[in-house]
Design an enzyme around this catalytic site. Structure first.
Site, PDB file in Angstrom:
ATOM      1  N   ILE A 171       0.896  -1.314   0.069  1.00 15.80           N
ATOM      2  CA  ILE A 171       0.021   0.005   0.003  1.00 15.80           C
ATOM      3  C   ILE A 171       0.930   0.979   0.052  1.00 15.80           C
ATOM      4  O   ILE A 171       0.515   2.460   0.465  1.00 15.80           O
ATOM      5  CB  ILE A 171      -0.901   0.276   1.195  1.00 15.80           C
ATOM      6  CG1 ILE A 171      -0.209   0.117   2.584  1.00 15.80           C
ATOM      7  CG2 ILE A 171      -2.167  -0.975   0.928  1.00 15.80           C
ATOM      8  CD1 ILE A 171      -1.073   0.349   3.607  1.00 15.80           C
ATOM      9  N   SER A 172       2.028   1.208  -0.550  1.00 12.74           N
ATOM     10  CA  SER A 172       2.946   2.330  -0.527  1.00 12.74           C
ATOM     11  C   SER A 172       2.711   2.983  -1.931  1.00 12.74           C
ATOM     12  O   SER A 172       3.205   2.551  -3.093  1.00 12.74           O
ATOM     13  CB  SER A 172       4.415   1.939  -0.478  1.00 12.74           C
ATOM     14  OG  SER A 172       5.180   2.943  -0.644  1.00 12.74           O
TER      15      SER A 172
END
Length: 199
Positions: free
Chosen positions: A11-12
């Protein structure tokens, strides 16, 4: 031959913006990559980082502008606020860990596909259906989503501990094992490239 440990989170947005540049650089220099997905929130908590909900509005406003700028600069589709928000990264990370252990498919493509599913397509990467679809699309057995969950959980936790021991505090983070040179952020890949050229 250099060995790179690549610490990242599914989720970066910054890992998403890295695209395939790490793989291109590594291929140019004959380096190998070990992919190490980890729990970013736990990394923040244990290394002095600040979770988004605890950041000052000034920092959040700048972050939004910077993310938008980078997406435009790189020419990639990007959802500033993905519909599923901050999803549980464990299921997608376990699948990546299982795929890396299994081999035979396109692991970098799977990682990029997972990041794109979240940040460009607005899909829920914590859902088994999405994970199976991504595995199959990149040459892996979709059943890997259900296999080796215990090993996946162990490796996921171990990646976090190894990251902290190695000096990691954010993602994406690249460490050249032979020299302990550390590079934080997709905007430091050019420096990684230059470093590898000296080895």
């Amino acid at each position: 031959m250099a060995s790179i440990d690549y610490y990242f989170s599914t989720i970066s947005p910054w890992a998403y913006f890295a695209g395939d540049r790490l793989e291109q650089i590594s291929a140019q220099h004959g380096a190998t990559i070990t992919y190490k997905p980890l729990d970013l929130m736990q990394l923040f908590d244990r290394t002095g980082g600040v979770r988004r909900e605890n950041r000052h509005p000034n920092r959040l406003a700048f972050r939004d502008q910077e993310l938008t700028r980078w997406a435009e600069y790189l020419g990639v589709p990007f959802l500033l606020n993905p519909p599923f928000g901050r999803v549980n990264t464990a299921p997608s990370s376990y699948a990546i860990i299982a795929a890396q252990a299994e081999g035979g498919g396109d692991l970098p493509g799977l990682i990029r596909g997972t990041l794109a599913a979240h940040f460009a397509e607005g899909r829920d990467i914590s859902e088994d259906e999405t994970i199976r679809d991504l595995l199959g699309a990149h040459g892996f057995d979709p059943a890997l989503a259900d296999k080796g969950l215990f090993v996946g959980a162990e490796t996921y936790g171990r990646n976090l501990e190894q990251a902290i021991e190695a000096g990691v505090f954010g993602v994406p983070f690249y460490i050249v094992r032979e020299t302990d040179q550390r590079f934080w952020g997709q905007d430091r890949l050019d420096f990684l490239d230059r470093h590898l050229a000296t080895l």
